[in-house]
Scaffold this motif. Sequence first.
Motif, PDB file in Angstrom:
ATOM      1  N   TYR A 327       0.734  -1.282  -0.100  1.00  0.00           N
ATOM      2  CA  TYR A 327      -0.011   0.059   0.086  1.00  0.00           C
ATOM      3  C   TYR A 327       0.729   1.220  -0.016  1.00  0.00           C
ATOM      4  O   TYR A 327       1.892   1.277   0.758  1.00  0.00           O
ATOM      5  N   VAL A 328       0.505   2.220  -0.904  1.00  0.00           N
ATOM      6  CA  VAL A 328       1.339   3.322  -0.962  1.00  0.00           C
ATOM      7  C   VAL A 328       0.357   4.525  -0.593  1.00  0.00           C
ATOM      8  O   VAL A 328      -0.898   4.518  -0.865  1.00  0.00           O
ATOM      9  N   GLN A 329       1.173   5.706  -0.278  1.00  0.00           N
ATOM     10  CA  GLN A 329       0.276   7.047  -0.097  1.00  0.00           C
ATOM     11  C   GLN A 329       0.360   7.896  -1.216  1.00  0.00           C
ATOM     12  O   GLN A 329       1.342   7.642  -2.044  1.00  0.00           O
ATOM     13  N   GLU A 330      -0.271   8.921  -1.369  1.00  0.00           N
ATOM     14  CA  GLU A 330      -0.325   9.709  -2.624  1.00  0.00           C
ATOM     15  C   GLU A 330       1.002  10.500  -2.391  1.00  0.00           C
ATOM     16  O   GLU A 330       1.514  11.063  -1.374  1.00  0.00           O
ATOM     17  N   MET A 332       3.842   9.284  -3.055  1.00  0.00           N
ATOM     18  CA  MET A 332       5.008   8.393  -2.693  1.00  0.00           C
ATOM     19  C   MET A 332       5.676   7.784  -3.790  1.00  0.00           C
ATOM     20  O   MET A 332       5.251   7.688  -4.865  1.00  0.00           O
ATOM     21  N   ARG A 349       5.936   8.848  -9.316  1.00  0.00           N
ATOM     22  CA  ARG A 349       5.191   8.775  -7.823  1.00  0.00           C
ATOM     23  C   ARG A 349       3.890   8.402  -7.820  1.00  0.00           C
ATOM     24  O   ARG A 349       3.228   8.598  -8.892  1.00  0.00           O
ATOM     25  N   SER A 350       3.092   7.934  -6.866  1.00  0.00           N
ATOM     26  CA  SER A 350       1.752   7.574  -7.130  1.00  0.00           C
ATOM     27  C   SER A 350       0.857   8.627  -7.036  1.00  0.00           C
ATOM     28  O   SER A 350       0.874   9.531  -6.180  1.00  0.00           O
ATOM     29  N   ALA A 352      -2.277   8.480  -6.194  1.00  0.00           N
ATOM     30  CA  ALA A 352      -3.338   8.394  -5.036  1.00  0.00           C
ATOM     31  C   ALA A 352      -2.561   7.373  -4.050  1.00  0.00           C
ATOM     32  O   ALA A 352      -1.958   6.685  -4.460  1.00  0.00           O
ATOM     33  N   ALA A 353      -3.482   7.235  -2.953  1.00  0.00           N
ATOM     34  CA  ALA A 353      -3.115   6.444  -2.162  1.00  0.00           C
ATOM     35  C   ALA A 353      -3.853   4.969  -2.584  1.00  0.00           C
ATOM     36  O   ALA A 353      -5.165   5.167  -3.035  1.00  0.00           O
ATOM     37  N   GLY A 354      -3.078   3.927  -2.153  1.00  0.00           N
ATOM     38  CA  GLY A 354      -3.796   2.752  -3.014  1.00  0.00           C
ATOM     39  C   GLY A 354      -2.972   1.571  -2.855  1.00  0.00           C
ATOM     40  O   GLY A 354      -1.692   1.816  -2.416  1.00  0.00           O
ATOM     41  N   VAL A 376      -7.301   2.312  -6.089  1.00  0.00           N
ATOM     42  CA  VAL A 376      -7.708   2.911  -4.982  1.00  0.00           C
ATOM     43  C   VAL A 376      -8.846   2.175  -4.448  1.00  0.00           C
ATOM     44  O   VAL A 376      -9.966   1.630  -5.166  1.00  0.00           O
ATOM     45  N   SER A 379     -14.440   3.434  -1.113  1.00  0.00           N
ATOM     46  CA  SER A 379     -14.757   4.029  -0.001  1.00  0.00           C
ATOM     47  C   SER A 379     -16.014   3.536   0.427  1.00  0.00           C
ATOM     48  O   SER A 379     -16.674   2.655  -0.359  1.00  0.00           O
TER      49      SER A 379
END
Length: 386
Positions: A327-330, A332, A349-350, A352-354, A376, A379
């Motif tokens: 899992y990565v953060q936006e 990253m 870089r990513s 988005a977070a996902g 992603v 939600s």
Amino acid sequence: MLLRMTTLVLCEVSRINLNHTSTHNNYVIPMPRSLRIASLLILVTLTSVAQDRARLSVGTATAARGQKVTGAIEVPAGVDTALSIPVAVVHGAKPGPVLALVAGAHGTEYTSIIAVERLIGMLNPSEISGSVILVPLINIQSFEKKIAHVNPVDGKSMNRMYPGTMSGTQTDRASYLITKQVVEQCDHLVDMHGGDIDESLRPYSYWTKTGSERQDEISRAMVLAFGLDHIIISTERPKDPMASRYLENTATTRGKPSITVEAGHAGTVEEVDVNALVNGSLSVMRYLKMLPGAPSMVERPVWIEKVHSIASEQTGIFYPLVRKGMYVQEGMKVGYVTDYVGKTLYEARSPAAGVVLFIRAVPSMTKGETVANIGVVASEMTTPAK
Ligand SMILES: [Zn+2]
């Protein structure tokens, strides 16, 4: 077969009716006669359904009930060479749905191909209610030449040209015949992929949301029965059956609940991935009541509402900084590209977070090619209800 016989009978009926109208010399005959014709029509139609179901033909493979037969879908030569696509038909002893299991549109996504090969060996028609059409390897030239993503004969992806046409190149003609022979004859389809040679991929599947409640309910149950715990909710694929592009979409837009699955990575054939595809197929068959027993459904899947594809802005040597499934953060850093003497040209870089659905598995990188796909997580709002 059914169509041909029904047409024949209808012609016969209209001929009789026509004769009758022109001669109408008797008022006693019409009722019983028309009833007789109606019964004849129903009888012959039913018989032709029975005959139709008694045998199932895909390409050169014709299986009677209780048989497993192999053959090929012969794609004739056109503007380029001919292609013979291997096929197996397992026509179960008892009636039931027709399921198509298709792999090898991308001929170097090996796990999916090996999984269907294994299923051809495993499936026993005497145990099956319904029929299974198995196509293990569509893109033979890709497999033999170890060329990823496309059919080397015409440079086209063999999962983007559906529903196809006989007047196009080899991929178009193959797609057309698969639409006719496989998609139109099945009730459900599972399109299998396996993470290509250059993709370090964590297993996932696609669930297409069409808006048709009944169809979506069945395809959702199929994707949960398949068992891969990360599921991409696909809402952006074509709705027009004449421009369906993807194989699964060709079935879906024709009203047949279907899914796409993907397990495998970077040219490897690992047991865990092959097993996921084999067991997933068997579980879907249990859900469809083609095999006895209960399917094993994913209880708490990770639904993915959007996939971000990161394209490289530079050509050079790629170095990954994350692994599949992480899992990565936006923002990253997921990897970088250098020139051939070590100077960094580009940092990926990513957006988005996902979750990293796949990351480039090899150092070769050209501008515009995919560095990674980031999924992603859906939600609360977009998670499909239980
Ligand atoms: Zn693929």
